[in-house]
Design an enzyme around this catalytic site. Structure first.
Site, PDB file in Angstrom:
ATOM      1  N   GLY A 100       0.658  -1.040   0.035  1.00 46.21           N
ATOM      2  CA  GLY A 100      -0.076  -0.062  -0.006  1.00 46.21           C
ATOM      3  C   GLY A 100       0.732   1.235   0.028  1.00 46.21           C
ATOM      4  N   SER A 101       0.328   2.398  -0.496  1.00 44.30           N
ATOM      5  CA  SER A 101       1.036   3.710  -0.316  1.00 44.30           C
ATOM      6  C   SER A 101       0.779   4.155   1.064  1.00 44.30           C
ATOM      7  CB  SER A 101       0.466   4.705  -1.343  1.00 44.30           C
ATOM      8  OG  SER A 101       0.826   4.343  -2.572  1.00 44.30           O
ATOM      9  N   GLY A 102       1.476   5.230   1.341  1.00 43.34           N
ATOM     10  CA  GLY A 102       1.219   5.724   2.916  1.00 43.34           C
ATOM     11  C   GLY A 102       2.451   5.432   3.804  1.00 43.34           C
ATOM     12  N   HIS A 103       3.453   4.472   3.231  1.00 40.06           N
ATOM     13  CA  HIS A 103       4.578   4.055   4.045  1.00 40.06           C
ATOM     14  C   HIS A 103       5.759   4.690   3.423  1.00 40.06           C
ATOM     15  CE1 HIS A 103       1.688   1.308   5.448  1.00 40.06           C
ATOM     16  NE2 HIS A 103       1.519   0.477   4.293  1.00 40.06           N
ATOM     17  N   ASP A 138      -1.570  -8.325   0.488  1.00 39.29           N
ATOM     18  CA  ASP A 138      -0.292  -8.410  -0.291  1.00 39.29           C
ATOM     19  C   ASP A 138       0.053  -9.725  -0.490  1.00 39.29           C
ATOM     20  OD1 ASP A 138       0.830  -5.586  -0.103  1.00 39.29           O
ATOM     21  OD2 ASP A 138       0.405  -5.890   1.977  1.00 39.29           O
ATOM     22  N   LYS A 187       5.305  -8.325   2.228  1.00 38.11           N
ATOM     23  CA  LYS A 187       5.082  -8.170   3.731  1.00 38.11           C
ATOM     24  C   LYS A 187       3.753  -9.020   3.923  1.00 38.11           C
ATOM     25  CE  LYS A 187       4.554  -3.833   3.693  1.00 38.11           C
ATOM     26  NZ  LYS A 187       4.623  -3.612   2.021  1.00 38.11           N
ATOM     27  N   HIS A 225      -0.755   0.168   9.424  1.00 38.36           N
ATOM     28  CA  HIS A 225      -1.748   0.626   8.778  1.00 38.36           C
ATOM     29  C   HIS A 225      -2.931   1.499   9.248  1.00 38.36           C
ATOM     30  CE1 HIS A 225       0.056  -2.729   6.157  1.00 38.36           C
ATOM     31  NE2 HIS A 225      -0.176  -1.677   5.254  1.00 38.36           N
TER      32      HIS A 225
END
Lengths: 330, 198
Positions: free
Chosen positions: A53-56, A109, A104, A218
């Site tokens: 996911g984006s945001g990391h 995922d 991950k 998350h």
């Protein structure tokens, strides 16, 4: 909640366009959401593909470049990429020496990369996958999806990336990646929840004066909530939680990772406490990395990851790397 | 008998109800997950409708296979592969018949539900979409309306359960007391089916 965005729907695409503008050494396909090093496929080299996911950020797009990943697939915010992205990335970077997927351990995922591996193999790409599951906050049991993959992902991507750079074959790169996973453990704490652009308000309610122990990356709450602790107490708690599950007779790599909105002043102070606990427990520190590497949007807080290293892992950790988010030795 | 047009209407109704309920699903996902289930499902089913309109499949099975493929390509997360597998497997089970009976749809969906359980490694009682899908499919032999009711009750029954799969499982006992967003969106699929069958 104020955010530096246009609308929630275009957050990922806008970030990718900005990344492309800042990093001409990367090919950023904003439409298909694949980030590839410009010189890929590199002849004779095993290719590394990761994503999530984006945001990391900087994980994973910020770790594409010589010495680390060949490609990254950013999903929607906190949502895994779809198989099409991963297949596209694998095809773009495969030089005929095979591709290692670094995944991950989150159900989404795992499922999307598994589907992508099947599709890529149908297209004649040799694929191996390594699952990162370093988070000791999640009790390993047959009733859950297993431990989450968090900070150790950076260690796996860096060390496997160096191994691939040296021309090691796929089986060897995969084995080293697995060794890093087996040797790594993490624990995270949150001082505040994060705010996803789609929701626009904090994902959970965390009052002043309390902290969440055992959070992932998350925006989900952790396992337990307590009254706010000092940096010293948090270091004691997190390092001891890790050492319960890891017996580091070897020296360790230390990652003191910020979750997104904790300043370096606090992270360095926290690292001083982490080093103190490790000294008290007799654990030798080989290298330390402090900063925001595996973030959770604007969450305040931090995670600690330890990785036991032998001579070869340490040599590969020290090898040159040239990516937007990690750079040394060249 | 149900033809391809009926299945397109079902998917269109599902897209509409997921669009209406996106905020509620995201609210349900917020305390135990990562607050994106509503938006992901909304985006995925909107893509399904676009694909079905662009190239209308000729058979019920082809509609579900195309819808499933589109979900896998556009949703991401766990929901994409799981919902995609549900519809693709159901579509494959329907074969190439131009029309199917309600009972054939029930057994096709049952095959899809089995595939979801295998892919996710989950079983009813784990607080997942299966807790709505299994009772929903079982009650389809009565009527589509009964299936929708049973799926809705199944979703509500996840409230006291401890999540054992997916992101909510990482909360351990703290996942108890929350309705599973995946079970809730699954119930909405049955609600859409009951709506178009009326």
């Amino acid at each position: 909640m104020k955010m530096l965005i246009n609308v929630a729907e275009t957050v990922v695409a806008d970030a990718l366009r900005g990344m492309a503008a800042a990093h001409p050494e990367l090919v950023v396909d904003a439409e298909n959401r694949v980030i590839v090093r410009r010189d890929a496929p590199v002849e004779g080299k095993v290719a590394l593909v990761s994503g999530g996911g984006s945001g990391h950020e900087p994980l994973h797009g910020g770790f594409v470049g010589p010495g680390m990943l060949d490609a990254a697939c950013p999903g929607e915010v906190f949502t895994s990429p779809v198989p099409d992205q991963v297949v596209r990335a694998a095809a773009a970077v495969d030089s005929g020496n095979g591709v290692l997927f670094i995944v991950k351990n989150y159900t989404g995922d795992v499922l999307n990369f598994q589907m992508a591996a099947e599709l890529a193999e149908d297209e004649g790409v040799q694929v191996a996958s390594v699952l990162v599951n370093d988070d000791v906050a999640v009790t390993d049991s047959t009733f859950t999806a297993g431990r989450r993959g968090t900070g150790a992902t950076l260690f796996v991507e860096k060390i496997a990336g160096a191994a691939a750079d040296e021309g090691m074959p796929l089986e060897r790169v995969e084995a080293l990646a697995r060794q890093v996973v087996a040797s790594s453990r993490s624990f995270g704490v949150a001082l505040s929840a994060c705010t996803t652009p789609a929701k626009g308000s904090p994902t959970f309610d965390l009052p002043d004066g309390e902290l969440e122990l055992g959070v992932g990356i998350h925006g989900e709450p952790g396992r337990e909530r307590r009254a706010m602790m000092t940096s010293r107490e948090i270091a004691d708690f997190t390092v001891d939680a890790i050492l319960e599950d890891l017996d580091p007779r070897l020296p360790v790599l230390v990652l003191v990772n910020g979750m997104g909105s904790t300043p370096l002043l606090e992270l360095y102070g926290f690292n001083a406490e982490v080093r103190r606990v490790l000294d008290e427990r007799g654990v030798a520190v080989a290298r330390t990395l402090v900063g925001n590497y595996v973030t959770s949007l604007d969450m305040a807080g931090c995670s600690v990851t330890l990785c036991q290293v032998d001579g070869e892992l340490l040599r590969l950790w020290d090898a040159p790397v040239q990516t937007p988010g990690l750079r040394w030795g060249r | 008998m149900l033809d391809a047009a009926f299945f397109v209407r079902w998917m269109t109704a599902a897209a509409a109800v997921l669009d209406r309920e996106a905020d509620r699903l995201t609210e349900l996902d917020s305390p135990i997950g990562d607050a994106d289930h509503g938006r992901n499902m909304q985006r995925g089913f909107a893509a399904v409708v676009t694909a079905l309109e662009a190239e209308p499949p000729a058979t019920p099975g082809a509609v579900l296979i195309a819808a499933g493929r589109q979900l896998i390509s556009s949703v991401g997360g766990a929901s994409g592969p799981l919902y995609g597998t549900l519809l693709r497997r159901a579509g494959k089970a329907l074969g190439e018949a131009p029309q199917v009976a309600a009972e054939e749809l029930r057994s096709g969906l049952a095959a899809g539900v089995d595939a979801v359980g295998q892919l996710g490694g989950s079983a009813p009682g784990d607080a997942t979409m299966l807790d709505a899908l299994v009772p929903g499919v079982t009650e389809m032999s009565t009527s589509f309306a009964a299936a929708a009711e049973a799926a809705e009750q199944g979703a509500q029954a996840t409230v006291p359960m401890q999540a054992r799969k997916g992101r909510a499982s990482y909360l351990g006992e703290r996942s108890i007391g929350h309705q599973d967003p995946g079970a809730t969106s699954s119930a909405l699929l049955f609600a859409a089916l009951a709506e178009v069958a009326q």
